[in-house]
Design a protein around this motif. Structure first.
Motif, mmCIF file in Angstrom:
data_model
loop_
_atom_site.group_PDB
_atom_site.id
_atom_site.type_symbol
_atom_site.label_atom_id
_atom_site.label_comp_id
_atom_site.label_asym_id
_atom_site.label_seq_id
_atom_site.Cartn_x
_atom_site.Cartn_y
_atom_site.Cartn_z
ATOM 1 N N ASP A 1 -19.354 -14.305 27.382
ATOM 2 C CA ASP A 1 -18.004 -14.859 27.241
ATOM 3 C C ASP A 1 -17.542 -15.539 28.527
ATOM 4 N N SER A 2 -17.864 -14.931 29.662
ATOM 5 C CA SER A 2 -17.485 -15.534 30.946
ATOM 6 C C SER A 2 -18.212 -16.855 31.165
ATOM 7 N N TYR A 3 -19.466 -16.903 30.760
ATOM 8 C CA TYR A 3 -20.245 -18.141 30.913
ATOM 9 C C TYR A 3 -19.687 -19.247 30.015
ATOM 10 N N LYS A 4 -19.327 -18.895 28.784
ATOM 11 C CA LYS A 4 -18.745 -19.881 27.873
ATOM 12 C C LYS A 4 -17.399 -20.378 28.388
ATOM 13 N N LEU A 5 -16.616 -19.463 28.965
ATOM 14 C CA LEU A 5 -15.321 -19.860 29.518
ATOM 15 C C LEU A 5 -15.496 -20.812 30.694
ATOM 16 N N TYR B 1 -15.639 -28.544 31.033
ATOM 17 C CA TYR B 1 -15.465 -29.637 30.069
ATOM 18 C C TYR B 1 -14.020 -30.144 30.067
ATOM 19 N N LEU B 2 -13.068 -29.219 30.014
ATOM 20 C CA LEU B 2 -11.656 -29.614 29.972
ATOM 21 C C LEU B 2 -11.224 -30.287 31.265
ATOM 22 N N ARG B 3 -11.819 -29.882 32.376
ATOM 23 C CA ARG B 3 -11.466 -30.490 33.657
ATOM 24 C C ARG B 3 -11.776 -31.986 33.667
#
Length: 254
Positions: free
Chosen positions: A10-14, A20-22
């Protein structure tokens, strides 16, 4: 799969989602993302400085972003909410992105550091520390730390008051890392509080209140305000040239 592996995954996906959002909503001034899983779906909160760019015309931006989050990142039924940042100068992620763009455009790193320090402190921060590392002036790597104000470094207050972020920018010399830590006054928890009688509290006159309302209305209709982060960077580049650095002071003393 064990709980430890789930946390790591989960931390890696976050981390991938933030990267990506950046880049995807860079013009909107992306700061942070909150993800909360519910039985109905996934709540995604985007903290940005300009919500209109993320929402898009008639919600087209939200719909496109929802499809990407569901298809590429595996979020089930994402429900996106956009949260506006009222004071972007006190957000480490926003200031990291702006400073990295200044350096990528060719601004001297010390001039960019001094401008960022000045901007953050003028916004009302309690303290700030900027660490920049990499190939700054030559082939050999190095780092510099610049700080201003009061910045708790350890203890309970440091965990509550201080927020930080790290960003990397690629230049001709190589990769440069930027780390900004900001201490905010409003998050400071005093050890004790003095109770003041309500009668002693001074109320503002009506004339002052009316003036404040007028100023807010003028700011809202200000057409000269930058609409995107790129316009904000271009505006700041003109002001950065007037910032005095250590090199300028040394030349004056010679």
């Amino acid at each position: 799969m064990s709980s430890v592996k789930n946390v790591i995954q989960d931390s890696y996906k976050l981390m991938l989602l933030k990267d990506y959002l950046r880049e995807a909503i860079k013009e909107a001034g992306f700061s942070d993302v909150d993800i909360q899983k519910t039985p109905i779906g996934t709540r995604v909160g985007l903290h940005v400085t300009r919500p209109g760019i993320v929402i898009g015309r008639k919600g087209s931006g939200i719909r496109d972003l929802t499809k990407v989050l569901e298809k590429d990142f595996g979020l089930k039924s994402p429900q996106i909410s956009v949260i506006e940042i009222t004071r972007p100068e006190l957000e480490p992620s926003v200031m990291c992105n702006r400073m990295s763009q200044h350096i990528a455009r060719g601004t001297a790193f010390r001039r960019a550091v001094m401008w960022t320090l000045q901007t953050i402190m003028e916004a009302g921060a309690m303290g700030v520390q900027i660490t920049i590392s990499g190939k700054l002036r030559g082939e050999r790597s190095g780092f510099e730390k610049h700080s201003k104000g009061i910045l708790p470094r350890a203890g309970y207050q440091a965990g509550v008051v201080v927020a930080e972020d790290v960003v990397h920018v690629e230049t001709k010399m190589g990769l440069i890392g930027i780390r900004i830590r900001i201490a905010r006054k409003e998050k400071f928890v005093p050890e004790f509080e003095l109770k003041i009688a309500t009668k002693e509290l001074k109320q503002k006159p009506k004339a002052e209140e009316e003036k404040e309302i007028e100023v807010v209305e003028e700011a809202q209709i200000d057409k000269t305000k930058p609409r995107t982060e790129s316009e904000e960077i271009e505006r700041e580049e003109k002001l950065i040239k007037e910032v005095e650095t250590y090199e300028d002071v040394e030349e004056e003393l010679k």
